[in-house]
Write a protein that holds these residues in place. Structure first.
Motif, PDB file in Angstrom:
ATOM      1  N   GLY A 181      -5.068  -1.096  -1.172  1.00  0.00           N
ATOM      2  CA  GLY A 181      -5.080  -1.648  -2.402  1.00  0.00           C
ATOM      3  C   GLY A 181      -5.006  -0.749  -3.644  1.00  0.00           C
ATOM      4  N   ALA A 182      -5.629   0.487  -3.334  1.00  0.00           N
ATOM      5  CA  ALA A 182      -5.813   1.564  -4.300  1.00  0.00           C
ATOM      6  C   ALA A 182      -4.108   2.147  -4.333  1.00  0.00           C
ATOM      7  CB  ALA A 182      -6.545   2.530  -4.143  1.00  0.00           C
ATOM      8  N   LEU A 183      -3.378   2.122  -3.217  1.00  0.00           N
ATOM      9  CA  LEU A 183      -2.119   2.720  -3.213  1.00  0.00           C
ATOM     10  C   LEU A 183      -1.294   1.559  -3.859  1.00  0.00           C
ATOM     11  CD1 LEU A 183      -0.375   4.895  -2.008  1.00  0.00           C
ATOM     12  CD2 LEU A 183      -0.133   3.480  -0.025  1.00  0.00           C
ATOM     13  N   LEU A 184      -1.296   0.540  -3.420  1.00  0.00           N
ATOM     14  CA  LEU A 184      -0.383  -0.574  -4.085  1.00  0.00           C
ATOM     15  C   LEU A 184      -0.442  -0.671  -5.455  1.00  0.00           C
ATOM     16  CD1 LEU A 184      -0.663  -3.515  -1.442  1.00  0.00           C
ATOM     17  CD2 LEU A 184       1.390  -2.070  -1.988  1.00  0.00           C
ATOM     18  N   LEU A 185      -2.146  -0.588  -6.201  1.00  0.00           N
ATOM     19  CA  LEU A 185      -2.236  -0.476  -7.616  1.00  0.00           C
ATOM     20  C   LEU A 185      -1.521   0.735  -8.097  1.00  0.00           C
ATOM     21  CD1 LEU A 185      -3.464  -1.954 -10.027  1.00  0.00           C
ATOM     22  CD2 LEU A 185      -5.699  -0.476  -9.379  1.00  0.00           C
ATOM     23  N   PHE A 186      -1.572   1.780  -7.431  1.00  0.00           N
ATOM     24  CA  PHE A 186      -0.852   3.102  -7.961  1.00  0.00           C
ATOM     25  C   PHE A 186       0.455   2.878  -8.232  1.00  0.00           C
ATOM     26  CE2 PHE A 186       1.254   7.007  -7.363  1.00  0.00           C
ATOM     27  CZ  PHE A 186       0.574   7.806  -8.510  1.00  0.00           C
ATOM     28  N   VAL A 187       0.999   2.300  -7.224  1.00  0.00           N
ATOM     29  CA  VAL A 187       2.599   2.061  -7.264  1.00  0.00           C
ATOM     30  C   VAL A 187       2.840   1.173  -8.493  1.00  0.00           C
ATOM     31  CG1 VAL A 187       4.524   1.146  -6.116  1.00  0.00           C
ATOM     32  CG2 VAL A 187       3.137   2.646  -4.862  1.00  0.00           C
ATOM     33  N   ALA A 188       2.064  -0.193  -8.539  1.00  0.00           N
ATOM     34  CA  ALA A 188       2.252  -0.970  -9.676  1.00  0.00           C
ATOM     35  C   ALA A 188       2.272  -0.530 -10.623  1.00  0.00           C
ATOM     36  CB  ALA A 188       1.547  -2.267  -9.160  1.00  0.00           C
ATOM     37  N   MET A 189       1.241   0.498 -11.180  1.00  0.00           N
ATOM     38  CA  MET A 189       1.267   1.154 -12.201  1.00  0.00           C
ATOM     39  C   MET A 189       2.063   2.070 -12.846  1.00  0.00           C
ATOM     40  SD  MET A 189      -1.868   0.059 -13.924  1.00  0.00           S
ATOM     41  CE  MET A 189      -2.458   1.294 -14.843  1.00  0.00           C
ATOM     42  N   HIS A 190       2.722   3.050 -11.850  1.00  0.00           N
ATOM     43  CA  HIS A 190       3.646   3.913 -12.159  1.00  0.00           C
ATOM     44  C   HIS A 190       4.951   3.547 -11.791  1.00  0.00           C
ATOM     45  CE1 HIS A 190      -0.006   6.736 -13.129  1.00  0.00           C
ATOM     46  NE2 HIS A 190      -0.737   6.126 -12.122  1.00  0.00           N
ATOM     47  N   TYR A 191       5.306   2.569 -11.272  1.00  0.00           N
ATOM     48  CA  TYR A 191       6.822   2.577 -10.822  1.00  0.00           C
ATOM     49  C   TYR A 191       7.193   1.020 -11.135  1.00  0.00           C
ATOM     50  CZ  TYR A 191       6.498   6.799  -8.471  1.00  0.00           C
ATOM     51  OH  TYR A 191       6.196   8.042  -8.057  1.00  0.00           O
ATOM     52  N   HIS A 192       8.390   0.898 -11.491  1.00  0.00           N
ATOM     53  CA  HIS A 192       9.199  -0.488 -11.475  1.00  0.00           C
ATOM     54  C   HIS A 192       9.653  -0.611 -10.041  1.00  0.00           C
ATOM     55  CE1 HIS A 192       9.192  -1.083 -15.736  1.00  0.00           C
ATOM     56  NE2 HIS A 192       9.441   0.142 -15.830  1.00  0.00           N
ATOM     57  N   VAL A 193       9.314  -1.892  -9.399  1.00  0.00           N
ATOM     58  CA  VAL A 193      10.329  -2.117  -7.978  1.00  0.00           C
ATOM     59  C   VAL A 193      11.491  -2.993  -8.359  1.00  0.00           C
ATOM     60  CG1 VAL A 193       9.975  -3.023  -5.840  1.00  0.00           C
ATOM     61  CG2 VAL A 193       7.981  -1.906  -6.798  1.00  0.00           C
ATOM     62  N   VAL A 194      12.480  -2.336  -8.323  1.00  0.00           N
ATOM     63  CA  VAL A 194      13.931  -2.876  -8.854  1.00  0.00           C
ATOM     64  C   VAL A 194      14.547  -3.263  -7.619  1.00  0.00           C
ATOM     65  CG1 VAL A 194      15.893  -2.549 -10.128  1.00  0.00           C
ATOM     66  CG2 VAL A 194      13.755  -1.529 -10.872  1.00  0.00           C
ATOM     67  N   HIS A 195      15.311  -4.471  -7.516  1.00  0.00           N
ATOM     68  CA  HIS A 195      15.965  -4.855  -6.413  1.00  0.00           C
ATOM     69  C   HIS A 195      17.469  -5.008  -6.957  1.00  0.00           C
ATOM     70  CE1 HIS A 195      16.352  -8.178  -3.102  1.00  0.00           C
ATOM     71  NE2 HIS A 195      17.405  -7.069  -2.944  1.00  0.00           N
ATOM     72  N   GLY A 196      18.271  -4.269  -6.529  1.00  0.00           N
ATOM     73  CA  GLY A 196      19.595  -4.119  -7.229  1.00  0.00           C
ATOM     74  C   GLY A 196      20.623  -4.410  -6.071  1.00  0.00           C
ATOM     75  N   ASN A 197      21.946  -4.290  -6.357  1.00  0.00           N
ATOM     76  CA  ASN A 197      22.815  -4.673  -5.337  1.00  0.00           C
ATOM     77  C   ASN A 197      22.945  -3.536  -4.141  1.00  0.00           C
ATOM     78  OD1 ASN A 197      23.995  -6.612  -6.976  1.00  0.00           O
ATOM     79  ND2 ASN A 197      25.099  -5.226  -7.971  1.00  0.00           N
ATOM     80  N   ASN A 198      22.192  -2.625  -4.386  1.00  0.00           N
ATOM     81  CA  ASN A 198      22.327  -1.646  -2.995  1.00  0.00           C
ATOM     82  C   ASN A 198      20.934  -1.628  -2.536  1.00  0.00           C
ATOM     83  OD1 ASN A 198      24.812  -0.959  -3.465  1.00  0.00           O
ATOM     84  ND2 ASN A 198      24.360   0.587  -5.017  1.00  0.00           N
ATOM     85  N   GLY A 199      19.888  -2.510  -2.849  1.00  0.00           N
ATOM     86  CA  GLY A 199      18.584  -2.617  -1.953  1.00  0.00           C
ATOM     87  C   GLY A 199      17.506  -2.530  -3.004  1.00  0.00           C
ATOM     88  N   VAL A 200      16.358  -2.244  -2.554  1.00  0.00           N
ATOM     89  CA  VAL A 200      15.033  -2.001  -3.347  1.00  0.00           C
ATOM     90  C   VAL A 200      15.156  -0.697  -3.473  1.00  0.00           C
ATOM     91  CG1 VAL A 200      12.683  -2.584  -3.588  1.00  0.00           C
ATOM     92  CG2 VAL A 200      14.296  -4.109  -2.441  1.00  0.00           C
ATOM     93  N   VAL A 201      14.873  -0.233  -4.932  1.00  0.00           N
ATOM     94  CA  VAL A 201      14.565   1.202  -5.319  1.00  0.00           C
ATOM     95  C   VAL A 201      13.040   1.315  -6.388  1.00  0.00           C
ATOM     96  CG1 VAL A 201      16.899   2.007  -5.147  1.00  0.00           C
ATOM     97  CG2 VAL A 201      16.040   0.914  -7.316  1.00  0.00           C
ATOM     98  N   LEU A 202      12.642   2.376  -6.367  1.00  0.00           N
ATOM     99  CA  LEU A 202      11.421   2.539  -7.413  1.00  0.00           C
ATOM    100  C   LEU A 202      11.947   3.284  -8.352  1.00  0.00           C
ATOM    101  CD1 LEU A 202       8.796   3.599  -4.819  1.00  0.00           C
ATOM    102  CD2 LEU A 202       8.895   1.493  -5.916  1.00  0.00           C
TER     103      LEU A 202
END
Length: 103
Positions: free
Chosen positions: A11-32
């Protein structure tokens, strides 16, 4: 107790990622993409069908993409939408299909 601690860690790891990164789904896949300001907005965004109006609504995401080394995400979206706009314009001019050759 170990399952509880593992859940807390995940949970702490997921919250850290959500707070510091955009998870972007583009044509070439998912990137942070690193966020410019740390908050919980725009955690996940699917940009595969974005047009200019969508980018206007997601200015923080566009700025973060430009600041990172992943500006190709914007370029891919722009080229695809330009091609779609051109196809729609041609279809509008010629109806359902291209005019038949007279000969």
């Amino acid at each position: 107790m170990s399952k509880f601690l593992a859940g807390m860690f995940c949970g702490a790891l997921l919250l850290f990622v959500a707070m510091h990164y955009h998870v972007v789904h583009g044509n070439n896949g998912v990137v942070l993409v690193p966020k410019i300001s740390n908050n919980l907005s725009n955690v996940y965004t699917d940009i595969r069908d974005f047009d200019l109006n969508d980018w206007r609504q997601h200015k923080a995401l566009a700025a973060a993409i430009m600041q990172s080394s992943q500006s190709q995400l914007l370029e891919d979206s722009a080229y695809r939408n330009f091609g779609q706009s051109m196809r729609q314009a041609v279809d509008h001019l010629f109806g359902d299909g291209l005019p038949a050759n007279e000969g």
